[in-house]
Design a protein around this motif. Structure first.
Motif, PDB file in Angstrom:
ATOM      1  N   GLU A 150      59.839  66.235  19.250  1.00 42.57           N
ATOM      2  CA  GLU A 150      60.784  65.200  19.695  1.00 42.57           C
ATOM      3  C   GLU A 150      61.643  64.857  18.481  1.00 42.57           C
ATOM      4  O   GLU A 150      61.227  65.052  17.342  1.00 42.57           O
ATOM      5  CB  GLU A 150      60.047  63.958  20.203  1.00 42.57           C
ATOM      6  N   GLU A 201      68.206  61.207  21.786  1.00 41.12           N
ATOM      7  CA  GLU A 201      67.302  60.058  21.701  1.00 41.12           C
ATOM      8  C   GLU A 201      67.915  58.968  20.837  1.00 41.12           C
ATOM      9  O   GLU A 201      68.624  59.238  19.869  1.00 41.12           O
ATOM     10  CB  GLU A 201      65.966  60.466  21.088  1.00 41.12           C
ATOM     11  N   GLU A 266      61.648  63.580  36.421  1.00 39.29           N
ATOM     12  CA  GLU A 266      62.163  62.858  35.241  1.00 39.29           C
ATOM     13  C   GLU A 266      63.411  63.485  34.626  1.00 39.29           C
ATOM     14  O   GLU A 266      63.468  64.683  34.367  1.00 39.29           O
ATOM     15  CB  GLU A 266      61.055  62.809  34.187  1.00 39.29           C
TER      16      GLU A 266
HETATM   17  N1  GAP Z   1      60.544  60.560  22.111  1.00 38.00           N
HETATM   18  C1  GAP Z   1      60.050  60.419  23.439  1.00 38.00           C
HETATM   19  C2  GAP Z   1      60.058  61.684  24.170  1.00 38.00           C
HETATM   20  O1  GAP Z   1      60.253  62.757  23.614  1.00 38.00           O
HETATM   21  P1  GAP Z   1      59.676  62.719  26.534  1.00 38.00           P
HETATM   22  O2  GAP Z   1      59.628  62.044  27.897  1.00 38.00           O
HETATM   23  O3  GAP Z   1      58.538  63.595  26.161  1.00 38.00           O
HETATM   24  O4  GAP Z   1      59.856  61.527  25.500  1.00 38.00           O
HETATM   25  C3  GAP Z   1      62.272  62.900  26.636  1.00 38.00           C
HETATM   26  O5  GAP Z   1      61.030  63.530  26.422  1.00 38.00           O
HETATM   27  C4  GAP Z   1      63.156  63.793  27.493  1.00 38.00           C
HETATM   28  O6  GAP Z   1      63.280  65.084  26.898  1.00 38.00           O
HETATM   29  C5  GAP Z   1      62.619  64.065  28.909  1.00 38.00           C
HETATM   30  O7  GAP Z   1      62.943  63.018  29.796  1.00 38.00           O
HETATM   31  C6  GAP Z   1      63.342  65.343  29.262  1.00 38.00           C
HETATM   32  O8  GAP Z   1      64.658  65.071  29.723  1.00 38.00           O
HETATM   33  C7  GAP Z   1      63.427  66.056  27.916  1.00 38.00           C
HETATM   34  N2  GAP Z   1      62.336  67.059  27.820  1.00 38.00           N
HETATM   35  C8  GAP Z   1      61.065  66.846  27.452  1.00 38.00           C
HETATM   36  N3  GAP Z   1      60.371  68.010  27.463  1.00 38.00           N
HETATM   37  C9  GAP Z   1      61.221  68.977  27.863  1.00 38.00           C
HETATM   38  C10 GAP Z   1      61.109  70.390  28.077  1.00 38.00           C
HETATM   39  N4  GAP Z   1      59.971  71.046  27.848  1.00 38.00           N
HETATM   40  N5  GAP Z   1      62.228  71.064  28.476  1.00 38.00           N
HETATM   41  C11 GAP Z   1      63.401  70.416  28.691  1.00 38.00           C
HETATM   42  N6  GAP Z   1      63.562  69.087  28.504  1.00 38.00           N
HETATM   43  C12 GAP Z   1      62.500  68.367  28.091  1.00 38.00           C
END
Ligand code: GAP
Length: 440
Positions: A150, A201, A266
């Motif tokens: 992240e 973010e 999501e």
């Molecule tokens: N810092 C908090 C965080 O990273 P998360 O819900 O794990 O929260 C945020 O990730 C956003 O990143 C998600 O809502 C999604 O849009 C995107 N995201 C997370 N994992 C992903 C993946 N494997 N592929 C594409 N987008 C992803």
């Protein structure tokens, strides 16, 4: 609340097909058979993705005085991930099917193997999603590094740097866009869940007493961002997590969900992370990460409200919601009704023929518009076919330069959505387009 719309059952296939055929998204390493779950963004995709990120940066940084930007490193030492809790808890439950030996994320399969239908699995074990690598030529403990899962942690580790260099004070935010990496057990649904993806973010630092109010503010603000860029309200919903489902750091999380072809899922999470991150990094690094409020003579560790969005996932949502088919003169036309700020090309300049005098004026029109709009230039095929090609990739305006132009120095401007055409003098073209896009 409006009714959930019925989606075309073939929508996902149609959009994936369009992405490949027109150069939005390609399978990565395709000439070698492809590399699972990685994608390359082609000439149109790179423009669309950039525009999504630009729209976010504009809303979150450019038009605000309380938020600044950052671009932190992707590689990080284990200490960062020990402090953040990722080394210990950033895991998914992994199971092996006892029959076909496929591996699955237990919480995504409802007890049935999607490959062979078996219900017999190994007991779940925690699988850490971080990609581990080695920094430098010598292997060993001291050289271990991780690709960030992240972008958020680079913001927390720079909290003191940003505070002292910008003289911001709570409430204030730090925004970042960049790649993140997760070794997802089951990447799926095109670019929805991939192992390499881009995040947008923002960490908003506030006095603890104000955290709840800012949490609500950011839920509203982020929902409105998607609406403003054209996603219909009925394709979006808010989902507040039950306390038992919260991440290890969260005091409250609400997801903005989008109606994907498989149902609401999501798009972005807005979390109240409390003082978890700054407290953890202060403890592990030995550096104070707090704020002294001179007006009240109080020292406190700010709470963090975090809107965390995926750029690549948002791009997919914009494509899915923009895709339409309508019938024009007995023929089905596919059209991407993308907001002009997101469209890969905002204007297409189309000389009616390849005659040199028409191309000369067309090039003049193109040069006038290029500094202000992303433009395409197309001289191939009939004008009708060229309009359809531009509709299909979402170009809001087509400018046709015809033989009349040589006499009246005017061109035809065609609107993608209404298909109406108006004659506009070349000298007034830029002002006309600025007006049509709400810029003046
Ligand atoms: N810092 C908090 C965080 O990273 P998360 O819900 O794990 O929260 C945020 O990730 C956003 O990143 C998600 O809502 C999604 O849009 C995107 N995201 C997370 N994992 C992903 C993946 N494997 N592929 C594409 N987008 C992803």
């Amino acid at each position: 609340m409006e009714a959930t719309p019925q989606l075309d059952p073939d929508l996902l296939d149609k959009v994936i097909n369009l992405c490949k055929r027109r150069g939005f998204i390609f399978q990565s390493a395709e000439i070698y058979g492809g590399f699972r779950s990685t994608y390359d963004y082609g000439p149109l995709g790179v423009n669309l993705l950039r525009n999504v990120k630009q729209a976010w940066w504009r809303a979150m940084v450019q038009t605000r005085v309380d938020i600044v930007g950052l671009d932190a490193a992707i590689l990080g030492p284990p200490a960062v991930w020990a402090a953040s809790g990722h080394l210990e808890t950033f895991t998914d439950p992994l199971v092996d099917c006892l029959k076909c030996k496929e591996r699955w994320r237990e919480d995504k399969i409802n007890g049935v193997c999607p490959n062979c239908g078996s219900t017999q699995f190994t007991p779940p074990r925690a699988f850490n999603l971080m990609f581990k690598t080695q920094a430098g030529p010598v292997e060993g403990e001291g050289s271990t590094a991780y690709l960030r899962p992240e972008t958020a942690q680079g913001i927390f580790t720079n909290f003191a740097n940003v505070l002292s260099t910008t003289r911001k004070k709570p409430p204030f935010g730090i925004a970042q866009i960049g790649k993140s990496f997760r070794n997802e057990i089951t990447p799926q649904n095109f670019v929805f869940r991939t192992r390499e993806f881009e995040q947008m973010e923002m960490e908003y630092f506030v006095a603890p007493a104000d955290a709840e109010q800012w949490y609500r503010y950011w839920i509203d603000t982020r929902l409105n961002w998607y609406l403003d860029l054209g996603i219909p309200r009925e394709m979006l919903q808010l989902h507040e997590h039950a306390p038992a489902d919260l991440s290890h750091y969260s005091k409250g999380t609400t997801d903005v969900e989008f109606l994907f072809p498989w149902g609401f899922d999501e798009l972005e999470g807005i979390a109240n992370r409390g003082d978890y991150d700054l407290t953890q990094h202060a403890k592990h690094s030995g550096v104070a990460l707090d704020y002294f409020d001179q007006s009240t003579n109080e020292r406190y560790t700010p709470y963090v409200i975090e809107p965390a969005a995926g750029a690549t996932r948002a791009m997919m949502a914009f494509l899915l919601s923009a895709y339409h088919e309508d019938v024009v003169e007995g023929e089905t036309r596919s059209v991407l009704r993308l907001d002009w700020r997101l469209a890969p090309y905002q204007v297409a300049v189309l000389p009616l023929s390849k005659k040199p005098d028409l191309e000369e004026v067309s090039t003049e029109v193109l040069s006038q518009l290029q500094p202000h709009f992303m433009c395409d230039y197309d001289v191939t095929q009939s004008i009708g076919k060229r309009y359809r090609r531009q509709d299909e990739i979402g170009t809001p305006f087509c400018i046709t330069v015809d033989f009349e132009t040589l006499n009246d120095r005017a061109v035809t401007v065609r609107d993608r959505d209404t298909m109406t055409q108006v004659r506009v003098p070349i000298d007034g073209l830029l002002a006309h387009l600025r007006n049509a896009t709400g810029q003046i």
